[in-house]
Design a protein around this motif. Structure first.
Motif, PDB file in Angstrom:
ATOM      1  N   GLU A 121       0.684  -1.339  -0.074  1.00  0.00           N
ATOM      2  CA  GLU A 121       0.036  -0.111   0.049  1.00  0.00           C
ATOM      3  C   GLU A 121       0.815   1.243  -0.017  1.00  0.00           C
ATOM      4  OE1 GLU A 121      -3.639   1.776  -0.324  1.00  0.00           O
ATOM      5  OE2 GLU A 121      -3.283  -0.141  -0.203  1.00  0.00           O
ATOM      6  N   ASP A 122       1.808   1.306   0.592  1.00  0.00           N
ATOM      7  CA  ASP A 122       2.828   2.261   0.792  1.00  0.00           C
ATOM      8  C   ASP A 122       3.602   2.779  -0.651  1.00  0.00           C
ATOM      9  OD1 ASP A 122       2.288   3.012   3.567  1.00  0.00           O
ATOM     10  OD2 ASP A 122       3.802   1.826   4.316  1.00  0.00           O
ATOM     11  N   GLN A 123       4.109   1.799  -1.026  1.00  0.00           N
ATOM     12  CA  GLN A 123       4.566   1.755  -2.302  1.00  0.00           C
ATOM     13  C   GLN A 123       3.820   2.249  -3.540  1.00  0.00           C
ATOM     14  OE1 GLN A 123       6.083  -2.520  -2.638  1.00  0.00           O
ATOM     15  NE2 GLN A 123       7.978  -1.956  -2.276  1.00  0.00           N
ATOM     16  N   ARG A 124       2.536   1.759  -3.400  1.00  0.00           N
ATOM     17  CA  ARG A 124       1.301   2.224  -4.344  1.00  0.00           C
ATOM     18  C   ARG A 124       1.369   3.752  -4.220  1.00  0.00           C
ATOM     19  NH1 ARG A 124      -0.892  -2.742  -3.455  1.00  0.00           N
ATOM     20  NH2 ARG A 124      -2.421  -2.011  -1.787  1.00  0.00           N
ATOM     21  N   GLU A 125       1.113   4.164  -2.893  1.00  0.00           N
ATOM     22  CA  GLU A 125       0.788   5.631  -2.569  1.00  0.00           C
ATOM     23  C   GLU A 125       1.978   6.364  -2.978  1.00  0.00           C
ATOM     24  OE1 GLU A 125      -1.708   7.316  -1.151  1.00  0.00           O
ATOM     25  OE2 GLU A 125      -2.866   5.989  -0.625  1.00  0.00           O
ATOM     26  N   ALA A 126       3.198   6.050  -2.625  1.00  0.00           N
ATOM     27  CA  ALA A 126       4.536   6.581  -3.086  1.00  0.00           C
ATOM     28  C   ALA A 126       4.516   6.677  -4.716  1.00  0.00           C
ATOM     29  CB  ALA A 126       5.902   5.933  -2.559  1.00  0.00           C
ATOM     30  N   ALA A 127       4.233   5.653  -5.394  1.00  0.00           N
ATOM     31  CA  ALA A 127       4.407   5.625  -6.710  1.00  0.00           C
ATOM     32  C   ALA A 127       3.504   6.660  -7.410  1.00  0.00           C
ATOM     33  CB  ALA A 127       4.203   4.382  -7.420  1.00  0.00           C
ATOM     34  N   VAL A 128       2.129   6.888  -6.782  1.00  0.00           N
ATOM     35  CA  VAL A 128       1.159   7.733  -7.497  1.00  0.00           C
ATOM     36  C   VAL A 128       1.764   9.312  -6.933  1.00  0.00           C
ATOM     37  CG1 VAL A 128      -1.173   8.723  -6.938  1.00  0.00           C
ATOM     38  CG2 VAL A 128      -0.908   6.228  -7.310  1.00  0.00           C
ATOM     39  N   ALA A 129       2.291   9.473  -5.849  1.00  0.00           N
ATOM     40  CA  ALA A 129       2.926  10.588  -5.650  1.00  0.00           C
ATOM     41  C   ALA A 129       4.073  11.146  -6.721  1.00  0.00           C
ATOM     42  CB  ALA A 129       3.415  10.759  -4.343  1.00  0.00           C
ATOM     43  N   TRP A 130       5.006  10.003  -7.232  1.00  0.00           N
ATOM     44  CA  TRP A 130       5.970  10.412  -8.093  1.00  0.00           C
ATOM     45  C   TRP A 130       5.231  10.503  -9.501  1.00  0.00           C
ATOM     46  CZ3 TRP A 130      10.532  11.670  -6.924  1.00  0.00           C
ATOM     47  CH2 TRP A 130      10.941  10.952  -5.756  1.00  0.00           C
ATOM     48  N   PHE A 131       4.305   9.900  -9.934  1.00  0.00           N
ATOM     49  CA  PHE A 131       3.355  10.220 -11.151  1.00  0.00           C
ATOM     50  C   PHE A 131       2.790  11.749 -10.981  1.00  0.00           C
ATOM     51  CE2 PHE A 131       2.032   5.308 -11.024  1.00  0.00           C
ATOM     52  CZ  PHE A 131       3.195   4.998 -11.289  1.00  0.00           C
ATOM     53  N   GLU A 132       2.408  12.063 -10.098  1.00  0.00           N
ATOM     54  CA  GLU A 132       1.907  13.356 -10.047  1.00  0.00           C
ATOM     55  C   GLU A 132       2.848  14.477  -9.965  1.00  0.00           C
ATOM     56  OE1 GLU A 132      -0.556  13.035  -6.215  1.00  0.00           O
ATOM     57  OE2 GLU A 132      -2.196  12.218  -7.115  1.00  0.00           O
ATOM     58  N   LYS A 133       4.217  14.150  -9.873  1.00  0.00           N
ATOM     59  CA  LYS A 133       5.041  15.113  -9.986  1.00  0.00           C
ATOM     60  C   LYS A 133       5.691  15.099 -11.444  1.00  0.00           C
ATOM     61  CE  LYS A 133       6.695  15.070  -5.057  1.00  0.00           C
ATOM     62  NZ  LYS A 133       7.624  14.445  -4.385  1.00  0.00           N
ATOM     63  N   PHE A 155      13.144   4.559  -7.983  1.00  0.00           N
ATOM     64  CA  PHE A 155      13.285   5.045  -6.894  1.00  0.00           C
ATOM     65  C   PHE A 155      12.654   4.241  -5.687  1.00  0.00           C
ATOM     66  CE2 PHE A 155      12.682   9.354  -9.586  1.00  0.00           C
ATOM     67  CZ  PHE A 155      14.051   9.503  -9.280  1.00  0.00           C
ATOM     68  N   LEU A 156      11.406   3.507  -6.081  1.00  0.00           N
ATOM     69  CA  LEU A 156      10.920   2.732  -5.269  1.00  0.00           C
ATOM     70  C   LEU A 156      11.944   1.320  -4.899  1.00  0.00           C
ATOM     71  CD1 LEU A 156       7.276   3.042  -6.075  1.00  0.00           C
ATOM     72  CD2 LEU A 156       8.261   3.988  -4.041  1.00  0.00           C
ATOM     73  N   GLY A 157      12.569   1.034  -5.806  1.00  0.00           N
ATOM     74  CA  GLY A 157      13.370  -0.208  -5.690  1.00  0.00           C
ATOM     75  C   GLY A 157      12.552  -1.500  -5.992  1.00  0.00           C
ATOM     76  N   VAL A 158      11.694  -1.304  -6.763  1.00  0.00           N
ATOM     77  CA  VAL A 158      10.899  -2.614  -7.116  1.00  0.00           C
ATOM     78  C   VAL A 158      10.802  -2.769  -8.950  1.00  0.00           C
ATOM     79  CG1 VAL A 158       9.257  -2.240  -5.324  1.00  0.00           C
ATOM     80  CG2 VAL A 158       8.883  -1.143  -7.333  1.00  0.00           C
ATOM     81  N   SER A 159      10.586  -3.759  -9.021  1.00  0.00           N
ATOM     82  CA  SER A 159      10.185  -4.143 -10.504  1.00  0.00           C
ATOM     83  C   SER A 159       9.365  -3.240 -11.365  1.00  0.00           C
ATOM     84  CB  SER A 159      10.092  -5.735 -10.926  1.00  0.00           C
ATOM     85  OG  SER A 159       8.658  -5.787 -10.337  1.00  0.00           O
ATOM     86  N   ARG A 160       9.497  -3.118 -12.699  1.00  0.00           N
ATOM     87  CA  ARG A 160       8.823  -2.019 -13.359  1.00  0.00           C
ATOM     88  C   ARG A 160       7.449  -2.525 -13.658  1.00  0.00           C
ATOM     89  NH1 ARG A 160       9.450  -0.384 -19.458  1.00  0.00           N
ATOM     90  NH2 ARG A 160       8.081   1.456 -19.347  1.00  0.00           N
ATOM     91  N   GLY A 161       7.103  -3.945 -13.897  1.00  0.00           N
ATOM     92  CA  GLY A 161       5.865  -4.335 -14.476  1.00  0.00           C
ATOM     93  C   GLY A 161       4.566  -3.811 -13.425  1.00  0.00           C
ATOM     94  N   PRO A 162       4.792  -4.169 -12.289  1.00  0.00           N
ATOM     95  CA  PRO A 162       3.306  -3.587 -11.325  1.00  0.00           C
ATOM     96  C   PRO A 162       3.342  -2.049 -11.440  1.00  0.00           C
ATOM     97  CG  PRO A 162       5.031  -5.141 -10.246  1.00  0.00           C
ATOM     98  CD  PRO A 162       5.438  -4.868 -11.193  1.00  0.00           C
ATOM     99  N   VAL A 163       4.526  -1.313 -11.453  1.00  0.00           N
ATOM    100  CA  VAL A 163       4.527   0.115 -11.309  1.00  0.00           C
ATOM    101  C   VAL A 163       3.870   0.513 -12.589  1.00  0.00           C
ATOM    102  CG1 VAL A 163       5.947   2.257 -11.321  1.00  0.00           C
ATOM    103  CG2 VAL A 163       6.454   0.342  -9.883  1.00  0.00           C
ATOM    104  N   LYS A 164       4.395  -0.110 -14.004  1.00  0.00           N
ATOM    105  CA  LYS A 164       3.716   0.294 -15.152  1.00  0.00           C
ATOM    106  C   LYS A 164       2.405  -0.060 -15.226  1.00  0.00           C
ATOM    107  CE  LYS A 164       4.513  -0.893 -20.107  1.00  0.00           C
ATOM    108  NZ  LYS A 164       5.148  -1.595 -21.049  1.00  0.00           N
ATOM    109  N   LEU A 165       1.673  -1.015 -14.744  1.00  0.00           N
ATOM    110  CA  LEU A 165       0.144  -1.226 -14.658  1.00  0.00           C
ATOM    111  C   LEU A 165      -0.556  -0.081 -13.690  1.00  0.00           C
ATOM    112  CD1 LEU A 165       0.154  -5.042 -14.227  1.00  0.00           C
ATOM    113  CD2 LEU A 165      -0.624  -3.888 -16.134  1.00  0.00           C
ATOM    114  N   LEU A 166       0.154   0.279 -12.635  1.00  0.00           N
ATOM    115  CA  LEU A 166      -0.379   1.071 -12.018  1.00  0.00           C
ATOM    116  C   LEU A 166      -0.260   2.555 -12.226  1.00  0.00           C
ATOM    117  CD1 LEU A 166      -1.323   2.151  -9.093  1.00  0.00           C
ATOM    118  CD2 LEU A 166       0.809   2.479  -8.276  1.00  0.00           C
TER     119      LEU A 166
END
Length: 162
Positions: free
Chosen positions: A9-21, A31-42
């Motif tokens: 949940e925290d990673q998703r919140e942080a990713a959306v904050a990055w998207f908004e910037k 920046f989050l240190g995770v794989s790109r696939g789930p972040v790309k879907l989000l």
């Protein structure tokens, strides 16, 4: 959010904050240190729904044949899938592309709702509907199979006794 997502949940919140910037999916994943696939879907969901991408829909939505057909015809006419998905509130543009693929392959009937469950066997009509002669033939066939089975069983038992 999707239960299958590997992001917390925290990673998703942080990713959306990055998207908004203005940071895109690949940089946000680094920046989050995770794989790109789930972040790309989000990121794709965020582009359509904004912060609403963090909220999961409670149930799977069903769409009418007319709704699907109208959207697919607009998509085939040249409108983009992400724009149409955002306009009507689809969960993903991929859904629209799937409908369009089925429409191109099988025509408009491919968009009609399919009956749920296993299809019924073609010979599963009630016995009252079958003509008397057909019913008797089937019974005769079943009885012959039963007699053949019992004959083989009797022969096997006779072999065991020898």
């Amino acid at each position: 959010m999707h239960a299958r997502s590997s992001l917390s949940e925290d990673q998703r919140e942080a990713a959306v904050a990055w998207f908004e910037k203005g940071i895109a999916d690949s940089a946000a994943a680094r920046f989050l240190g995770v794989s790109r696939g789930p972040v790309k879907l989000l990121y794709r969901r965020w582009k359509i729904h904004g912060r609403g991408a963090l909220v999961a829909k409670p149930t799977r939505q069903a769409y009418s044949f007319e709704f699907k057909l109208a959207l697919v015809e607009r998509f085939v006419a040249g409108e983009t899938a992400p724009d149409l998905a955002a306009e009507v509130g689809l969960s993903s543009p991929v859904l629209l592309k799937t409908w369009a693929r089925a429409y191109r392959r099988e025509g408009a009937d491919a968009l009609r709702p399919k009956p749920a469950g296993r299809p019924k066997a073609p010979d599963a009509r009630p016995s009252a509907e079958l003509p008397e002669l057909e019913r008797l033939r089937r019974e005769n066939e079943r009885l012959r199979a039963e007699v053949a089975y019992l004959g083989k069983l009797r022969a096997l038992r006779a072999q065991e006794r020898r």
